[in-house]
Design a protein around this motif. Sequence first.
Motif, PDB file in Angstrom:
ATOM      1  N   ASP A  59      94.432   9.731  99.994  1.00 13.73           N
ATOM      2  CA  ASP A  59      95.795  10.014 100.441  1.00 13.73           C
ATOM      3  C   ASP A  59      96.393  11.105  99.572  1.00 13.73           C
ATOM      4  O   ASP A  59      95.926  11.362  98.456  1.00 13.73           O
ATOM      5  N   PRO A  61     102.458  10.598  96.321  1.00 19.93           N
ATOM      6  CA  PRO A  61     103.765  10.291  96.928  1.00 19.93           C
ATOM      7  C   PRO A  61     104.664  11.500  97.109  1.00 19.93           C
ATOM      8  O   PRO A  61     105.422  11.565  98.085  1.00 19.93           O
ATOM      9  N   ILE A  80     104.419  13.258 100.570  1.00 15.51           N
ATOM     10  CA  ILE A  80     104.613  12.504 101.813  1.00 15.51           C
ATOM     11  C   ILE A  80     106.028  12.728 102.337  1.00 15.51           C
ATOM     12  O   ILE A  80     106.994  12.789 101.582  1.00 15.51           O
ATOM     13  N   ASN A  81     106.135  12.892 103.653  1.00 12.56           N
ATOM     14  CA  ASN A  81     107.426  13.069 104.337  1.00 12.56           C
ATOM     15  C   ASN A  81     108.196  14.300 103.853  1.00 12.56           C
ATOM     16  O   ASN A  81     109.429  14.281 103.729  1.00 12.56           O
ATOM     17  N   THR A 118     102.132   8.845 106.530  1.00  5.16           N
ATOM     18  CA  THR A 118     102.362   7.578 105.831  1.00  5.16           C
ATOM     19  C   THR A 118     101.199   6.646 106.151  1.00  5.16           C
ATOM     20  O   THR A 118     101.098   6.108 107.258  1.00  5.16           O
ATOM     21  N   GLN A 119     100.299   6.455 105.182  1.00  4.08           N
ATOM     22  CA  GLN A 119      99.070   5.697 105.423  1.00  4.08           C
ATOM     23  C   GLN A 119      99.154   4.214 105.090  1.00  4.08           C
ATOM     24  O   GLN A 119      98.513   3.404 105.770  1.00  4.08           O
TER      25      GLN A 119
END
Length: 554
Positions: free
Chosen positions: A105, A108, A111-112, A120-121
């Motif tokens: 992944d 953080p 993400i977004n 978002t995994q």
Amino acid sequence: MSDSSFNRRWAQVIIEVLARHQVRHICIAPGSRSAPLTLAAAKSALTCHTHFDERGLGFLALGLAKGSRTPVALIVTSGTAVANLLPAVIEAQLTGERLIVLSADRPPELINCGANQAITQPGIFSHFAHRCDLPRPTPEIDARWLAAALDEAIAAASTGALHVNCPFAEPLYGTEDNAWREWLASLDAWMQQSIPWVTHSAPENHAQQSDWPAWRQKRGVVIAGKMHPEQGAAVARWAATLGWPLLADIQSQTGQPLPCADLWLSSPQAQQQLNQAELVVQFGTSLISKRLLQWQQQARPQQWWLIDALPGRRDPASQPGRRIVSEIGSWINAHPAVAATPWVPELATLAASIQRQASAVVENEPETLLAHRLAELLPPDGALFLGNSLLVRLTDALAQLPVGYPVYCNRGASGIDGLIATLSGIQRAQARPVLALLGDISALYDLNSLALLRQLAAPLVLVVVNNNGGRIFSLLPTPVSERERFFTLPQSVSFAPAAQMFGLDYQHVAAWAPLQQAVKQGFMQQGGTLVEFSVAPDSGAETFARLVAMGAAL
């Protein structure tokens, strides 16, 4: 703090933990974000399998788990790569095979925010998988915490899939060096052992029924669903000793002592006799036969006991009785049978009668003839894989296989996706000859996975029954005027170019005798053979419907 060397150390601990939880196989799809995990796996003692298609990779892992009866791990990169595993994860959740998904992944902070290949995994598999969301790798977290956290997550996921989400920040590549070696020092002694860092004991389950001596004197019926070969043989012996009729699914490996049950179960004679049962003992689930499921729904014995190692509700008929979570062989050993004469011998006569009639009816219809005489095609010391839809119903109704002969299906969600990849995984796990039967639509759905059949440890013969569409819909009350357009979807294709593209031996046949010869020839050579068996589109479904009507009229 998260340079390429530390990413590698973090990934090394993850792989070492897996190796101490019976994981022997790991399936890897190409990806950059997952490079630390992939490189750690490559250096480990695990057997690495690769596939360019993540959906197929998931089913390859599922097949390996079926064949090895051990957990199998997967490595995929971030984004939609993870989402492509959902069908295999769903199947594992329903049938109990243990998959451990390691999804790389983005960290953080990516993400977004519009970063590439970042979704978002955590929680992507919803309730279909257990979860373990790891933090971004940092030396501030003790290596012992990582080992202990993974041990706990794996132990908690005793059946089905576990999703371990693993964020990694760049850099992801670099020359291997001794950096961060001191971070691993607390695990040095453990690295020389083969046990988990923390061993979690499963709760003991003693499933002895104290009133069994009384119940075994009553009139009983045994139902056998999906189970392992040695369990099927044990159930067959147990039922025969008790003198109880055994209604056996093709997945039971019991030898179907009362063959063609799907044809005669709805006859008034069979119904009258079976309805005298006071106890039904069902081993395993995922029943295929429509007539058996209908009898399960309307039967009214005093008790219905369902024994299966998977927890949870497994009885769609909601019968009153006992739901016993236990390994089947252990339960039988704890509940010995007492020899008795069969209480309903007429069922054996009924089964033999419809079997003789079916033999005559299917002689001129190749698709049902294949199902009826399937045992003649099985390789010695091999295994059978059956696809879904019409084929599995025909074999369940018409075939009678040797006791204990391994039979595999994907009958959790009963999908047609990933079937070629699954059978490839089964064969890789066992290194034994495999005969596989799929329909043309199922084969098209997983065509990419023909690539997995190029390098095999034993012969594999894939018979694609080409009836030009999903002919299961010809058995259903689909409107004839719209059936082909919206349901059967005939594609009018030949599989010869596909076999050529993936370097597989290929034969095309259209009758039983040439099919026998083609399958025999396929098992005489190493590697994969694709046999395309062309049959009339609706003939198999029409013959099956005729046989069901004959059985109901007995």
